[in-house]
Enzyme design. Structure first.
Site, short mmCIF file in Angstrom:
data_model
loop_
_atom_site.label_atom_id
_atom_site.label_comp_id
_atom_site.label_asym_id
_atom_site.label_seq_id
_atom_site.Cartn_x
_atom_site.Cartn_y
_atom_site.Cartn_z
CB SER A 53 -0.87 0.06 1.25
OG SER A 53 -1.48 -1.15 1.51
CG HIS A 55 -2.77 -0.81 -3.24
ND1 HIS A 55 -3.14 0.49 -2.95
CD2 HIS A 55 -2.94 -1.49 -2.10
CE1 HIS A 55 -3.51 0.57 -1.69
NE2 HIS A 55 -3.40 -0.62 -1.15
CD GLU A 99 -4.01 3.27 -5.63
OE1 GLU A 99 -4.14 4.49 -5.61
OE2 GLU A 99 -3.41 2.67 -4.71
CG ASN A 120 -3.79 4.03 1.25
OD1 ASN A 120 -4.99 4.16 1.42
ND2 ASN A 120 -3.18 2.87 1.30
#
Ligand code: 3H9
Length: 705
Positions: free
Chosen positions: A410, A431, A443, A481
């Site tokens: 991540s 991801h 992702e 994130n």
């Protein structure tokens, strides 16, 4: 006849064929072509008409790109009227997916037949709309109000056999050749003197509808609407089908369709529809970039994430090997997968045979040597760069040339991981979001040296396993994130300023987020953020920063897993409850830090939490981390449950006006300091030029041509 609609006579049956690739959408030329063909066929020597499509599908709906543009005749109602009033039977011949306006065209036909692999559906609700060409009136007339409501409010397609059982279609024809099947069926109808069945002639007796049915439906749909207005309007339309004439119902449907098609919610959801498809395209890669073959995949790590990833592949019949460090961990990992499948089966989403097939696709090993023949490896161990580098060095030693080596990290630097191998061109990030077998977003992270075909393969395999893919370059946290930073920070700062956790979360849930940021923190575990902050040297040295999150962790309140965090949780039901102890603690912490508490408006809560997403999004665009503003929207809607009726953070910013967003961020900067609130240069530039992110994105796309 137009190029897109042709007509031929086969054995006395007039066959009208639509050919408007890729999905035979009902563009103006298609509407005009069908109208002309049906009108001309009224006076020819045929006994019946078959309406069919070339290519991969029956008509998949109205042409969504036409919405919002000046209408061009003929309108769909006129075309449907000509079909319904035909003096000879018109039979719709369905293959692929008859969706939206496409299914509505078939409902105006006197009979509908389909091959077994076909599906029918009214997915308009997913675009913030309702079926606007009679769907809300004809479906309840043939299948009843309950089926109509389920079908139209969910938007989910229905397979041919089930559609027949529900009376939505009349016949499932044998074989794959829909034209041949439909002609044979048409001849049968003619031979038996079958009547011209017009759905509009059916009246629904109000006595057949359970009292209170519509009120209950409205309530139930409102509870999960998350900012959508279409479900409520759909109930109103179906209600209008009961006991009233078809024309009265159609008038009501048109009125409410027009309300929705001009609403910001539908504009946002249509934006997401196209954004999702756009995100799959990599700007500097030709569409025909060769793909590597992926027949067998390995997942390193049998935890929750690894297990979920393995399920994604097994679900589509790709062989998966799960790798763990010892037999015990492997057995645990495989056991979790088995349990997950058992739950899915219980919910009726998979049959026992399907589960057996999926489980049969999954094997396990503790020996890296077994990975010599796999085509793609996804590492999903915990977030430790050194460990990941070690694993990639091992993979480099055993995997065959050309195998794609992906990390599910991540946060970690994909380039540093790639550098641990002698084949950085084969390394990239994939991801997934938790739970990996449920969440739609993937992702795909492009390293400095990732090869084009490796990247194209990762995007294609993502689509194959049912994910919505978005491309990110390497940075801390990638697109999603990284943007969350300010969102989480402000949700906690607002507590010190005078909000309760419930007030902050209610404002964001009212906006449409599936869960407010503090409840989300409790779900993810407050200790996770705490540990992540420990190693960071780039955060401002401010005791107010993440104060409450830190205090709670130090009290061993980690969130749901310890039964308490920002909230208390009922041990049996996990229901969240406000905790007066925490509300008092927030007050005393604020006093200790010298923060004067005040009444904070919901509007301020939204601005303080959402505008950091937009600002960071603008930085991400400038740095080229995301390809386009709409890709960021895709990441947030599919990975972070941002409400689709708001279109994602960048679309929402355009809706609010970039000047308004920029001015507010400047105001917060003056109030709270530049270390937290520094307007992104791109946001400032566009705000001053009076432009939108969408315009900027289009200009960037244009400059590549
Ligand atoms: C409606 O019908 C309203 C009526 O009730 C009332 C009217 C008065 N229009 O998805 P794909 C493009 S509302 C324009 O990758 P797949 C799509 O953008 C409509 N374009 O293919 C893409 O373009 P590109 C109700 C459309 O095989 C390309 O086609 N209907 C439309 O994975 C391929 O699409 C729907 O909501 C459209 N309607 O899936 C159905 N549909 O290649 C929407 C697609 O440039 N469509 N495009 O990126 C779908 O669900 C899927 O496309 C379908 C095929 C399942 C059909």
């Amino acid at each position: 006849m137009s190029n897109v609609v042709s007509y031929q006579i086969v054995d006395n049956i007039g066959v009208i064929s639509v050919n408007n690739p890729p999905v035979n959408a009902l563009a103006q030329v298609v509407r005009a072509g069908i109208l002309e063909a049906v009108t001309a066929a009224q006076s020819d020597a045929t006994d019946a008409l078959v309406l069919r499509c070339e290519g991969r599908t029956f008509i998949a709906g109205a042409d969504i790109t036409e919405f919002g543009k000046p209408p061009q005749g003929p309108g769909l109602p006129e075309v449907l009227g000509a079909i319904e009033n035909s003096v000879k039977p018109v039979i719709a011949a369905i293959h692929g997916t008859a969706l939206g306006g496409g299914f509505e065209v078939s409902l105006a036909c006197h009979y509908r037949c389909a091959i077994a692999s076909a599906k029918v559906g009214l997915p308009e609700v997913k675009l913030g709309l309702l079926p606007g060409a009679g769907g809300t009136q004809r479906v309840p007339r043939i299948a009843g109000v309950k089926v109509a409501l389920d079908m139209i409010a969910s938007g989910n397609p229905i397979a041919a056999e089930k559609a027949k059982a529900l009376n939505l279609i009349d016949e499932v024809v044998a074989g794959d050749d829909v034209q041949a099947g439909a002609i044979a069926y048409a001849k049968e109808l003619v031979a038996s003197g079958a009547p011209l069945k017009r759905i509009r002639d059916i009246t629904i007796d109000p006595a057949t509808v359970e009292p209170g049915f519509f009120e209950a439906a409205r309530k139930q749909l409102a509870a999960r609407a998350r900012g959508q207005i279409a479900p409520d309007r759909i109930v109103s339309c179906i209600e209008a089908a009961v006991g009233q004439s078809m024309d009265a119902g159609l008038d009501r449907e048109r009125e409410l369709f027009m309300e929705l098609v001009t609403s910001p919610e539908s504009a946002a959801m249509r934006h997401i529809f196209f954004a999702e498809r756009q995100a799959a395209k990599i700007k500097d890669l030709p569409r025909d970039t060769p793909l590597r073959e992926v027949k067998k995949v390995a997942v390193i790590g049998g935890g929750t994430m690894g297990g979920g990833i393995a399920m994604c592949f097994a679900n589509v019949g790709i062989q998966v090997v799960m790798v763990e460090i010892n037999d015990e961990a492997l057995a645990r990992g495989l056991g979790i997968i088995e349990k997950n499948y058992a739950i899915t089966m219980k919910k009726g989403k998979l049959t026992e045979a399907q589960v057996a097939q999926c489980m049969g696709a999954i094997s396990g090993t503790t020996d890296y040597a077994d990975l010599a023949d796999v085509d793609m490896i996804i590492e999903a161990v915990f977030e430790n760069l050194e460990l990941k580098k070690e694993i990639f060095a091992k993979l480099d030693a055993v995997c065959k040339p050309g195998a794609i080596l992906a990390s599910n990290t991540s946060y970690q630097d994909i380039d540093a991981i790639a550098a641990a191998t002698k084949r950085p061109q084969d390394v990239l990030g994939m991801h997934f979001f938790s739970p990996a077998n449920v969440m739609k977003l993937l992702e795909v992270v492009r390293g400095e040296k990732t090869a084009d075909d490796a990247l194209a393969t990762a995007m294609a395999i993502g689509k194959k396993i049912g994910k919505v893919c978005a491309l990110s370059r390497v940075c801390y946290g990638f697109i999603g994130n990284r943007m969350l930073g300010g969102y989480g920070r402000e949700s906690q700062m607002l507590l010190l300023d005078g909000c309760t956790p419930a007030k902050v979360d209610a404002a964001l849930e009212g906006f449409g987020m599936a869960m407010g940021p503090l409840a989300m923190g409790d779900l993810a575990g407050l200790d996770v953020g705490y540990k992540a902050r420990e190693g960071r040297t780039d955060l401002p040295n401010d005791p107010k920063l993440y104060r409450m999150g830190t205090v709670l962790v130090e009290m061993d309140r980690f969130g749901q897993k310890t039964g308490a965090g920002f909230y208390k949780y009922d041990p049996a039901t996990r229901a969240r409850m406000n905790d007066p102890e925490i509300e008092a603690l927030i007050k005393s912490e604020a006093a200790a830090l010298g923060v004067e508490q005040r009444e904070v408006s919901d509007q301020e809560i939204l601005e303080r939490c959402l505008y950091p997403l937009i600002n960071e999004g603008a930085l991400i665009l400038e740095e080229g981390i995301a390809q386009r503003p709409s890709d960021i929207d895709v990441v947030y809607v599919f990975g972070y449950a941002f409400p689709a009726p708001k279109g994602g953070p960048m679309h929402y910013a355009d809706h609010v006006g970039l000047k308004n967003v920029y001015d507010k961020i400047c105001e917060f900067r003056d109030r709270y300091g530049e270390e937290y609130w520094k307007p992104a240069p791109l946001l400032e530039k566009l705000a001053k030029e009076g432009k939108t992110f969408a315009q900027w994105g289009a200009e960037q796309e244009q400059s590549l041509r």
